[in-house]
Design an enzyme around this catalytic site. Structure first.
Site, PDB file in Angstrom:
ATOM      1  N   HIS A   1       0.817  -1.206   0.000  1.00  0.00           N
ATOM      2  CA  HIS A   1       0.000   0.000   0.000  1.00  0.00           C
ATOM      3  C   HIS A   1       0.860   1.269   0.000  1.00  0.00           C
ATOM      4  CE1 HIS A   1      -4.217  -1.590   1.014  1.00  0.00           C
ATOM      5  NE2 HIS A   1      -3.493  -2.573   0.499  1.00  0.00           N
TER       6      HIS A   1
ATOM      7  N   HIS B   1      -2.041 -12.485  -2.604  1.00  0.00           N
ATOM      8  CA  HIS B   1      -3.019 -13.194  -1.786  1.00  0.00           C
ATOM      9  C   HIS B   1      -2.604 -14.633  -1.499  1.00  0.00           C
ATOM     10  CE1 HIS B   1      -6.309 -10.156  -3.206  1.00  0.00           C
ATOM     11  NE2 HIS B   1      -5.415  -9.627  -2.391  1.00  0.00           N
TER      12      HIS B   1
END
Length: 721
Positions: free
Chosen positions: A96, A264
């Site tokens: 992020h 993920h």
């Protein structure tokens, strides 16, 4: 004592109240110069002599990596690690931090540790990443000035992958921290977090119509809404948004699929509780929280009680191990929509063996349901992404390499060329997105090159404009563009309207043979020609000067140039050459500020350069707007003296142009644009203009112009730093 003032606080609060009484609050249409002051030296506590690039070279890299890997498994009761491993949290922090990067203007990204400051530190999508930074604090404290937050944050994510089994592509140090939020970066016009994305698109059904330079689909998100378009699950629609937003991150379909699937493969999402019980985000939280936000009253020292996105669960059976488990889970089951305990939309397997479920992140005796987001389902249902995933599944080693390279690109996209890389793990391979440039020669006779240019018959305007156009593409936001490489002679730059292709081709036809005959690079010859033009203009104004010049630029080739990614560097306006490609919502003077900030210029440098470029007659297309002089080609202060001369008045013509009319006779003396007149109308810019309009500052102006010009010409010469 005035009784009416008793008990009143003597401190002015206007700048911090909700309504505010700042200049921009009173006059919202005024030109806001704050973007040029983003990284004022006064905010930097390190002092002017601190050189991070040199300091970080003294870091004990091996010890730092060992400390990081130990920290990953040192779970803290105040914020317990999932399965006793902070890997997923640190990967998300690094992702992020880097993921705010956008190709259109190069802003965002992890290159300066901006995630420490508002608004990024309080974006909904960055929930609980404040905890990750606090967990890293002991290492920042230990290694001090030798290690920036920007480097530490991205290294933490990379070491997390390495610790969980991925062979990473490498890592470079060298990111210097900023010390003030980049509050003037445009993240969108919405006034609320996670407002429906419709306002960012001409049509939300066509993701390509998203407003530029934005990349994320909603205010406060890094990429897309994991629950679906505007929170409504539909994997194929989500796939379209994923594709567009990653394109705007400079990622192709394969890189996008690799990052999604690899991102993920480890970790989990958090939504095992009531999101409404969470405290305010860091910037709105009470002073007693000491900068921590989203306080969870129900955490109870259990990782499984955390609430962040509202989505709950892991993607794989072994969330702390790098493997092919993501593909096994996604493609090995059918999926159905469900709700998380926090009420978020997510997908669960229709049928799954208990042995294939991940264990609870707090209690290893319990098995819990895995999940997929709408973006994950897009990898399965979109035909292009599915084909890529099938290729990955057929060749796990290929997937490992694709992800490692894509992760490296994500975390290094705004670090600049490979010549800036620092540390033992910096890869040596040249990558096309690094905009490689071969080393140039510096052993040629500079004086002989200048003599040939001087005898070529090129005008001052031709030489100066060509050098400027070559250098003005530089973006300090992601360290791309600039004069080095002479890419102005390659596609797509040679055909940009702002570069006047016919004039550019004519000038290059003169300069390229000079380069070939003397051993100098074309890039060096272009800059030398610009310098010579400035010297001739200064001489015409009565000042004999020689501009500083550092040879050594190289010439890039078409094979070294990712033409598609260079398209975004095309200027839509250049106030320095008084040109706008078309009419835009923002004013030409606002576009000038944006360009100046990307080039790393101060307001004073911008003012000086505009005045000098006008005096030398370098306007796009040779227009006379703003050329307030009877002797164009001389580096005079005439632009400023005319602008501040009250014997003139300024008359709008109704087309964005203005006549400069002599008050006494009514005669039209000059023409101007908004970009010209803003240096007289804006109080701050007028103050700078008045400095150069003074009778005693003609020589100062020439020296200041030379300094600013040289800064632009050398902006991408990282070898000179």
């Amino acid at each position: 004592m005035d009784g009416n003032n008793m008990g009143k606080c003597p401190v002015m609060h206007g700048s911090v109240t909700e309504t505010g009484t700042s200049v921009m609050d009173w006059w919202p249409k005024a030109l806001n110069l704050d973007i040029l002051h983003q990284h004022d030296a006064k905010t930097n506590p390190m002092g002017p002599d601190f050189d991070y690039a040199e300091t970080v070279k003294t870091l004990d890299f091996k010890a730092l990596k060992a400390d990081l890997k130990a920290l990953l498994k040192d779970s803290q009761e105040w914020w317990p690690a999932d399965w006793g491993h902070y890997g997923g949290l640190m990967i998300r922090l690094a992702w992020h931090s880097a993921g705010s990067y956008r190709l259109a203007d190069g802003r965002g990204g992890g290159g300066h540790g901006n995630i420490r400051f508002a608004p990024l530190n309080s974006w909904p999508d960055n929930g609980n990443l404040d905890k990750a930074r606090r967990i890293l604090w002991p290492l920042k404290k230990k290694y001090g000035n030798k290690l920036s937050w920007a480097d530490l944050i991205l290294l933490a994510g990379t070491m997390a992958y390495e610790d969980m089994g991925l062979k990473t592509f490498g890592f470079s140090f060298g990111r210097e921290d900023i010390w003030h939020p980049e509050k003037d970066t445009y993240w969108g016009a919405e006034k609320e977090w996670l407002a429906p994305s419709d306002s960012r698109y001409e049509s939300v059904e066509n993701p390509a119509t998203m407003e530029n330079p934005l990349a994320a689909v909603q205010m406060g998100l890094i990429y897309v809404n994991p629950e679906g378009v505007n929170g409504q699950p539909d994997p194929l629609k989500t796939a379209a948004q994923v594709r567009e937003t990653f394109v705007r991150m400079a990622m192709d379909d394969e890189e996008t699929a690799a990052l999604t699937c690899g991102g993920h493969t480890v970790g989990k999402a958090h939504g095992n509780g009531d999101a409404d019980t969470l405290g305010a985000e860091p910037e709105a939280a009470g002073i007693e929280t000491q900068g921590l936000g989203w306080i969870n009253p129900n955490l109870g020292g259990k990782a499984s009680n955390a609430v962040t996105s509202g989505i709950e669960g892991a993607w794989t059976s072994k969330p702390t191990k790098w493997d092919m488990g993501y593909f096994d889970m996604l493609f090995g089951h059918d999926w159905e929509l469900t709700k998380s305990p926090a009420g978020a939309n997510q997908w669960r397997p229709v049928a799954i063996k208990e042995a294939d479920m991940p264990v609870d992140p707090t209690d290893s005796t319990k098995r819990v349901m895995p999940m997929m987001t709408d973006a994950d389902m897009a990898m399965k249902m979109d035909p292009t992404y599915r084909a890529i995933c099938e290729k990955f599944m057929a060749d796990p080693a290929y997937f490992d390499d694709c992800f490692a390279r894509a992760w490296f690109k994500l975390t290094h996209r705004d670090l600049g060329p490979r010549t800036r890389y620092i540390g033992p793990d910096a890869p040596q391979e040249d990558l096309i997105w690094q905009d490689p440039i071969p080393a140039g020669r510096s052993d040629y006779d500079v004086a002989a090159v200048k003599a040939k240019i001087a005898a070529s018959g090129l005008s001052i305007a031709e030489m100066v404009a060509t050098a400027w156009d070559s250098a003005r593409t530089y973006r300090g936001s992601d360290l791309r563009g600039g004069a080095n490489g002479a890419r102005i002679r390659l596609a797509p730059q040679k055909d940009w309207a702002g570069n006047e292709p016919a004039r550019l081709a004519r000038v290059l036809a003169v300069l390229e043979p000079i380069a070939a005959a003397t051993g100098a690079s074309v890039a060096d010859v272009i800059v030398l020609a610009g310098n010579l033009g400035v010297e001739q203009a200064a001489k015409a104004a009565g000042f004999a000067i020689e501009l500083p010049f550092a040879p050594g630029r190289g010439d890039a080739t078409a094979a070294m140039t990712d033409a598609a990614s260079f398209d975004v560097l095309e200027p839509l306006a250049d106030g320095f050459r008084n040109w706008v490609k078309a009419d835009y919502i923002v004013t030409p003077e606002e576009m000038l500020l944006d360009r100046a900030q990307l080039m790393g210029l101060s307001a004073a440098e911008m003012t000086c350069l505009v005045g000098g470029m006008r005096a030398m007659g370098t306007n796009h297309g040779g227009t006379a707007h703003g050329v307030f002089t009877s002797k164009p080609g001389a580096l005079t202060t005439d632009f400023f003296t005319t602008l501040t001369d009250m014997s003139y008045r300024w008359v709008p013509k109704g087309d964005g142009r203005y006549d400069i009319v002599e008050r006494k006779s009514g005669a039209v003396k000059h023409s101007a644009t908004r970009v010209d007149l803003v240096f007289g109308s804006n109080s701050i810019l007028r103050a700078y203009a008045e400095v150069y309009a003074q009778d005693d500052n003609a020589e100062k102006f020439v020296h200041d112009f030379v300094a600013a010009w040289t800064k632009v010409m050398n902006a991408d010469r990282f070898d000179l730093a």
